[in-house]
Design a protein around this motif. Structure first.
Motif, short mmCIF file in Angstrom:
data_model
loop_
_atom_site.label_atom_id
_atom_site.label_comp_id
_atom_site.label_asym_id
_atom_site.label_seq_id
_atom_site.Cartn_x
_atom_site.Cartn_y
_atom_site.Cartn_z
N CYS A 1 44.12 -16.09 -21.61
CA CYS A 1 43.06 -17.08 -21.82
C CYS A 1 43.16 -18.16 -20.76
O CYS A 1 44.26 -18.63 -20.43
N LYS A 47 41.23 -21.02 -21.10
CA LYS A 47 40.48 -22.16 -21.63
C LYS A 47 41.34 -23.39 -21.90
O LYS A 47 40.85 -24.50 -21.89
N PHE A 48 42.59 -23.21 -22.24
CA PHE A 48 43.50 -24.33 -22.48
C PHE A 48 42.98 -25.36 -23.47
O PHE A 48 42.99 -26.56 -23.20
N CYS A 49 42.47 -24.90 -24.60
CA CYS A 49 42.15 -25.84 -25.68
C CYS A 49 43.45 -26.59 -25.99
O CYS A 49 44.53 -25.99 -25.99
N TYR A 53 45.04 -27.76 -28.43
CA TYR A 53 45.92 -27.49 -29.58
C TYR A 53 46.57 -26.12 -29.51
O TYR A 53 47.37 -25.74 -30.36
N CYS A 54 46.23 -25.30 -28.49
CA CYS A 54 46.52 -23.87 -28.55
C CYS A 54 47.61 -23.44 -27.56
O CYS A 54 47.63 -23.86 -26.41
N VAL A 87 48.16 -20.18 -26.81
CA VAL A 87 47.88 -18.84 -26.27
C VAL A 87 47.90 -18.75 -24.73
O VAL A 87 48.50 -17.82 -24.18
N PRO A 88 47.26 -19.70 -24.00
CA PRO A 88 47.30 -19.56 -22.54
C PRO A 88 48.72 -19.55 -21.99
O PRO A 88 48.98 -19.01 -20.92
N GLN A 118 41.34 -12.35 -26.52
CA GLN A 118 41.29 -13.75 -26.98
C GLN A 118 39.86 -14.28 -26.88
O GLN A 118 39.40 -14.99 -27.75
N ASN A 119 39.16 -13.93 -25.79
CA ASN A 119 37.76 -14.31 -25.62
C ASN A 119 37.03 -13.13 -24.99
O ASN A 119 36.93 -13.04 -23.77
N PHE A 177 33.96 -16.72 -27.42
CA PHE A 177 34.14 -18.14 -27.07
C PHE A 177 32.76 -18.78 -26.96
O PHE A 177 31.93 -18.30 -26.17
N ARG A 196 37.21 -28.06 -25.83
CA ARG A 196 36.61 -26.77 -26.18
C ARG A 196 35.52 -26.33 -25.20
O ARG A 196 35.12 -25.18 -25.18
S1 SF4 Z 1 41.75 -21.49 -28.94
FE1 SF4 Z 1 41.02 -19.56 -28.02
S2 SF4 Z 1 39.88 -20.26 -26.23
FE2 SF4 Z 1 41.14 -21.99 -26.82
S3 SF4 Z 1 43.01 -21.78 -25.60
FE3 SF4 Z 1 43.39 -20.75 -27.56
S4 SF4 Z 1 42.87 -18.61 -27.20
FE4 SF4 Z 1 41.98 -19.79 -25.53
#
Ligand code: SF4
Length: 429
Positions: free
Chosen positions: A142, A144-146, A148-149, A151-152, A186-187, A229, A268
């Motif tokens: 991912c 996007k680097f939201c 709170y997340c 995942v990236p 993820q997206n 997304f 977001r």
């Molecule tokens: S919430 Fe989804 S879009 Fe945002 S950083 Fe995490 S995986 Fe990526």
């Protein structure tokens, strides 16, 4: 994504002669595939490893895979006693080397390296969670680097599989008798293959919609995709669904908040008005598209007025289902550095209030299924009754109905007579 990873790990090990068992006590090697999106992943891992280590009988080799392995690496050996090896999210193709190394040399092996260019994305028939439903990864990571997340950081940057790889995979699944595929990532709608010698025309503004059309062209019976997304959700995706009956009428579009201020703090990349525009297009579709979403309450700085915006958003959108979470900071994310200023009691109150608004609205929107006929893939016998079957509709609802096991693997028409928040009940037409 984690279920799909586990299926491919099992496929690769079975291909090398390992026997796969779900009985932890019978295993010589126990693999724990971890997810760090939810809270307390490490504590869960700690207690799981402790339980394995303190059980009677011979001690198996214990390997930790997935996001926690990727993020923590070798520090896991110090934090949790009893782990033999750690394998990152992209190193799962080298699982057999990790096991062999641990069997020969004992604990302490770690591999957080990159995926092999010729990594095999296929899952063997025997290792799929269902004989009729298969996951097909199309993009991983991912960008996007939201805030709170994690995942990236745990999954790395977005890498799309080539369309030709995906199409080959789907055709093979169809040949094996799979009825429903889920294009996953993820997206998924950020799908953008770098080059694709096998299929032309995947550049341009809407490569994901083009991919959907190409996958629909394989003739596989049902196609679902998850997760989308909002910023990258192009109306052409809805056009593709309308053009192709085998593209299912379900879209999961995580909104996270109804407040622009909070959406900005979450980074977001969409406003609530731009999100509503996409919802309006989905709702005006000629197909009855079922909508689901994710929402966080109690993000740092969320005022009563911001929360009220989320309430209004839920009322406006009329989701079929929603996963509502209380915000909790994740170490390593930008939001972890923010002041987690919403009291736990306030988060709990907002969670309950939003859930109640959602349930009320959901009860209204689900009524449209009453007395309707849904096409349901009969997936398995019901856990509660030997004479009942259960499966998913094209709109991704769990549907329970009376039926014999001979129907398993078939798409059947079911007339709905009862509606619960998480499942529908009907009878065969
Ligand atoms: S919430 Fe989804 S879009 Fe945002 S950083 Fe995490 S995986 Fe990526």
């Amino acid at each position: 994504m984690n279920v799909s990873d586990s299926e491919r790990v099992a496929t690769s090990l079975a291909g090398k002669g390992y026997e796969i068992t779900r009985d932890e006590k019978a295993a010589d090697v126990v693999l724990i595939n971890t997810c760090s999106v939810r809270e307390k992943a490490e504590q869960k891992l700690y207690s799981r490893v402790g339980r394995i280590r303190h059980s009677d009988g011979p001690k198996p080799v214990v390997g930790v895979l997935g996001c926690v392995a990727q993020l923590e690496g070798e520090t896991l050996f110090k934090k949790i006693e009893g782990i033999d090896f750690v394998l990152g999210t992209k190193a799962v193709g080298r699982i057999s080397q990790a096991i062999e190394h641990s069997l020969e040399n004992g604990a302490g092996y770690s591999d957080l390296g990159e995926r092999e260019p010729d990594y095999d994305w296929n899952v063997a028939d025997a290792q799929r969670h269902s004989p009729y439903v298969a996951f097909v990864p199309i993009i991983e990571g991912c960008n996007k680097f939201c805030t709170y997340c994690i995942v990236p950081f745990s999954r790395g940057r977005e890498v799309s599989l080539t369309a030709s790889t995906i199409i080959r995979n789907v055709l093979e699944l169809r040949r094996q008798g799979v009825k429903e595929i889920h294009l996953i990532g993820q997206n998924v709608n950020s799908y953008r293959p770098l080059s694709d010698a096998g299929l032309e025309g995947f550049a341009g503004a809407t490569p994901f919609a083009k991919l959907l059309r190409a996958v629909a062209g394989t003739g596989i019976e049902r196609i679902k995709f998850n997760t989308s997304f909002p910023r990258d959700f192009h109306p052409d995706i809805v056009d593709a669904i309308e053009e192709n009956e085998n593209l299912c009428n379900w879209v999961h579009l995580p909104v996270q908040s109804g407040s622009d201020k909070v959406l900005r703090a979450m980074r977001r990349g969409h406003t609530i008005q731009s999100y509503f525009k996409k919802i309006d297009r989905l709702k005006s579709s000629t197909r009855d598209i079922s909508l689901s979403t994710d929402i966080i309450v109690g993000f740092p700085g969320e005022t009563d007025s911001d929360f009220l915006d989320s309430v209004k958003m839920v009322e406006y959108c009329g989701f079929d289902s929603a996963y509502i979470f209380k915000y909790s900071p994740r170490p390593g994310t930008p939001a972890y550095e923010m002041n987690d200023d919403i009291a736990p009691e306030t988060k709990a109150e907002r969670f309950l209030a939003l859930e109640s608004v959602f349930r009320k609205r959901q009860t209204e929107v689900l009524q449209r299924y009453r007395s309707s006929t849904l096409q349901v893939l009969a997936e398995k016998s019901s856990a509660k009754s030997a004479t009942d079957l259960t499966g998913h509709s094209t709109c991704h609802k769990v549907v329970n109905f009376k039926g014999s096991k001979e129907l398993l693997g078939n798409v059947v028409n079911v007339s709905i007579f009862d509606i619960k928040s998480n499942s529908l009940f009907g009878e065969l037409c």
